[in-house]
Design a protein around this motif. Structure first.
Motif, PDB file in Angstrom:
ATOM      1  N   HIS A  78       0.801  -0.991   0.062  1.00  0.00           N
ATOM      2  CA  HIS A  78      -0.097  -0.066  -0.079  1.00  0.00           C
ATOM      3  C   HIS A  78       0.988   1.311   0.048  1.00  0.00           C
ATOM      4  O   HIS A  78       0.478   2.368   0.304  1.00  0.00           O
ATOM      5  CB  HIS A  78      -0.809   0.045   1.310  1.00  0.00           C
ATOM      6  N   ALA A  79       2.021   1.316  -0.444  1.00  0.00           N
ATOM      7  CA  ALA A  79       2.781   2.544  -0.533  1.00  0.00           C
ATOM      8  C   ALA A  79       2.471   3.008  -1.792  1.00  0.00           C
ATOM      9  O   ALA A  79       2.403   2.336  -2.948  1.00  0.00           O
ATOM     10  CB  ALA A  79       4.333   2.181  -0.528  1.00  0.00           C
ATOM     11  N   ASP A  80       2.393   4.552  -2.026  1.00  0.00           N
ATOM     12  CA  ASP A  80       2.031   5.234  -2.982  1.00  0.00           C
ATOM     13  C   ASP A  80       3.105   5.509  -3.950  1.00  0.00           C
ATOM     14  O   ASP A  80       3.718   6.720  -3.912  1.00  0.00           O
ATOM     15  CB  ASP A  80       1.148   6.423  -2.776  1.00  0.00           C
ATOM     16  N   ILE A  81       3.632   4.540  -4.606  1.00  0.00           N
ATOM     17  CA  ILE A  81       5.035   4.721  -5.329  1.00  0.00           C
ATOM     18  C   ILE A  81       4.671   4.479  -6.831  1.00  0.00           C
ATOM     19  O   ILE A  81       4.047   3.559  -7.459  1.00  0.00           O
ATOM     20  CB  ILE A  81       6.128   3.622  -5.131  1.00  0.00           C
ATOM     21  N   VAL A  82       5.244   5.456  -7.864  1.00  0.00           N
ATOM     22  CA  VAL A  82       4.806   5.565  -8.928  1.00  0.00           C
ATOM     23  C   VAL A  82       6.372   5.008  -9.726  1.00  0.00           C
ATOM     24  O   VAL A  82       7.260   5.588  -9.512  1.00  0.00           O
ATOM     25  CB  VAL A  82       4.545   7.087  -9.533  1.00  0.00           C
ATOM     26  N   TRP A  83       5.932   4.255 -10.696  1.00  0.00           N
ATOM     27  CA  TRP A  83       7.075   3.757 -11.691  1.00  0.00           C
ATOM     28  C   TRP A  83       7.136   4.708 -12.939  1.00  0.00           C
ATOM     29  O   TRP A  83       6.047   5.004 -13.583  1.00  0.00           O
ATOM     30  CB  TRP A  83       6.535   2.472 -12.200  1.00  0.00           C
ATOM     31  N   MET A  84       8.315   4.967 -13.038  1.00  0.00           N
ATOM     32  CA  MET A  84       8.505   6.027 -14.425  1.00  0.00           C
ATOM     33  C   MET A  84       9.631   5.536 -15.143  1.00  0.00           C
ATOM     34  O   MET A  84      10.695   4.959 -14.717  1.00  0.00           O
ATOM     35  CB  MET A  84       8.900   7.395 -13.616  1.00  0.00           C
ATOM     36  N   GLU A  85       9.023   5.579 -16.448  1.00  0.00           N
ATOM     37  CA  GLU A  85      10.156   5.290 -17.537  1.00  0.00           C
ATOM     38  C   GLU A  85      11.181   6.641 -17.758  1.00  0.00           C
ATOM     39  O   GLU A  85      10.612   7.734 -17.424  1.00  0.00           O
ATOM     40  CB  GLU A  85       9.442   4.843 -18.835  1.00  0.00           C
ATOM     41  N   PRO A  86      12.359   6.447 -18.388  1.00  0.00           N
ATOM     42  CA  PRO A  86      13.212   7.692 -18.671  1.00  0.00           C
ATOM     43  C   PRO A  86      12.336   8.614 -19.464  1.00  0.00           C
ATOM     44  O   PRO A  86      12.611  10.016 -19.065  1.00  0.00           O
ATOM     45  CB  PRO A  86      14.045   7.088 -19.619  1.00  0.00           C
ATOM     46  N   ASP A  87      11.521   8.483 -20.381  1.00  0.00           N
ATOM     47  CA  ASP A  87      10.706   9.657 -20.952  1.00  0.00           C
ATOM     48  C   ASP A  87       9.921  10.328 -20.115  1.00  0.00           C
ATOM     49  O   ASP A  87       9.652  11.813 -20.016  1.00  0.00           O
ATOM     50  CB  ASP A  87      10.020   9.155 -22.452  1.00  0.00           C
ATOM     51  N   GLN A  88       9.271   9.549 -19.196  1.00  0.00           N
ATOM     52  CA  GLN A  88       8.354  10.181 -18.114  1.00  0.00           C
ATOM     53  C   GLN A  88       9.377  10.949 -17.024  1.00  0.00           C
ATOM     54  O   GLN A  88       8.979  11.971 -16.834  1.00  0.00           O
ATOM     55  CB  GLN A  88       7.690   9.298 -17.332  1.00  0.00           C
TER      56      GLN A  88
END
Length: 395
Positions: free
Chosen positions: A120-130
């Motif tokens: 339940h951690a609010d962690i966002v995955w991000m690709e290099p372009d993001q």
């Protein structure tokens, strides 16, 4: 043998943030009516790890219980005014950690991310372009991914939290005194009291070792041994005229190299774990300025070219209470000396884990078991059995 002097149900050796949290949580329980003594050898906290830390909290761990402990910690910090002190102000900035990975670290980052989401951690995955779109000032050419804590992560005023715990523990009835423990009395499989350097003696039912970098010394007074030693960590405050416009959007950035930086008012703070040949047991507080010139500054520039011209405006050194086995905390009773409780070896996690550990210790003392988060994975038995709990996201 026992000792003479005043009796306390619980003696906490170490009045830093962990020790004071334990006292505060314990004295707030309806099922505990005992007396608590907190002994701190340096009430100025000049060299306290809490006061000298980077003062951050994150949920980006690989070990589930670490994630859960920080989950409780962030809720505790958010509700300080309501639950602890109506005048509390710790300047909490929930701007998140941004943990970056190159190609060889992408799979580990992704696995950690899945574990964090499952808890339940609010962690966002991000690709290099993001990453580039959100942080246009960042060099992403060598990056394969990043994870950003959208909520539940950030930084705050560590010294204020320590003082709040100390003050409110006293308000709940804790006796907080200045003194240095120099001996611990035992009677068979129980500790029975302490003696201070000035000769004062206090007897007790339970001792909590919350002595920070002095934890091993305190344990040895009871005939015990733990693999905890001080490791120096230097923090540098720097100004960068060409990067002041990114202060508002900058998170706590964790580079694949281990370098970190984040905003601190109108400046930035930064640091890195020293190379292995410069990271031995250390008791001094001398700043290693070469660390900045040789490693940190080039790393800053590699990640953000805005940092080409920087000026160090302040620097200090603090210590991790470093657990040589696995860089995770040792929490709970000794396997053969059941009324001696550890709260040691946090390896840089102690501040953010102090609310959860304080609560857990209070549960052990009052009821003999954990009632909320089960912290037994960090019990002493793994030290005895040389069975490390590996945390893959150590900063």
């Amino acid at each position: 043998m026992g000792v003479s002097g005043d009796f306390y149900d619980v003696i906490v050796v170490g009045g830093g943030v962990v020790g004071c949290s334990a006292a505060w949580h314990l004295l707030g329980r309806s099922d505990f009516q005992g007396r608590v003594l907190v002994i701190e050898k340096d009430s100025s906290y000049e060299f306290c790890s809490t006061a000298l830390s980077a003062a951050s909290i994150r949920q980006q761990f690989s070990t589930p219980i670490n994630i859960e402990m920080s989950g409780y910690g962030i809720e505790f910090l958010r509700n300080l005014k309501r639950d602890v002190d109506p005048d509390a102000d710790i300047a909490l900035h929930e701007k998140g950690y941004l943990v970056l990975a190159t190609a060889d670290g992408r799979d580990i980052l992704h696995s950690n991310h899945q574990t964090q989401l499952a808890h339940h951690a609010d962690i966002v995955w991000m690709e290099p372009d993001q990453l580039k779109a959100k942080y246009p000032w960042m060099n992403v050419d060598d990056l394969a991914a990043g994870c950003w804590g959208r909520t539940g992560e950030g930084w705050f005023d560590a010294y204020s939290l320590l003082q709040i715990f100390r003050r409110q523990a006293k308000n709940r009835g804790a006796h907080v005194i200045d003194g240095e423990v120099t001996a611990i009395a035992r009677d068979g499989d129980r500790v029975t009291g302490v003696t201070l350097a000035d000769g004062r003696q206090f007897s007790c039912d339970t001792i909590i070792n919350a002595a920070g970098t002095g934890a091993t010394k305190v344990a040895r007074m009871a005939g015990l041994d733990i693999p905890v030693e001080p490791r120096k960590r230097c923090i540098f405050v720097f100004d960068c005229r060409d990067a002041r416009d990114i202060l508002a959007s900058c998170p706590m950035l964790i580079d694949p190299s281990g370098l970190y930086f984040r905003p601190e008012g109108d400046y930035f703070i930064t640091g890195i774990q020293p190379p292995a040949d410069r990271d031995n047991e250390c008791w001094d507080f001398d700043v290693d300025h070469g660390l900045f010139d040789e490693i940190i500054w080039p790393g800053l520039y590699q990640r953000c070219e805005r940092f080409e011209a920087v000026k160090v405006v302040n620097a200090w050194a603090g210590h991790y209470a470093y657990n040589l086995l696995d860089q995770n905390a040792i929490v709970g009773p000794h396997s053969e000396l059941g009324n001696f409780l550890f709260a040691n070896g946090f390896s840089g996690h102690g501040l953010q884990q102090s609310p959860a550990v304080g609560r857990g210790l209070s549960e052990l003392v009052a009821t003999g078991r954990y009632q909320t988060l089960d912290l037994s994975v960090f019990g002493y038995e793994r030290i005895r059995d040389n069975a490390p709990v590996r945390e893959l996201n150590v900063i």
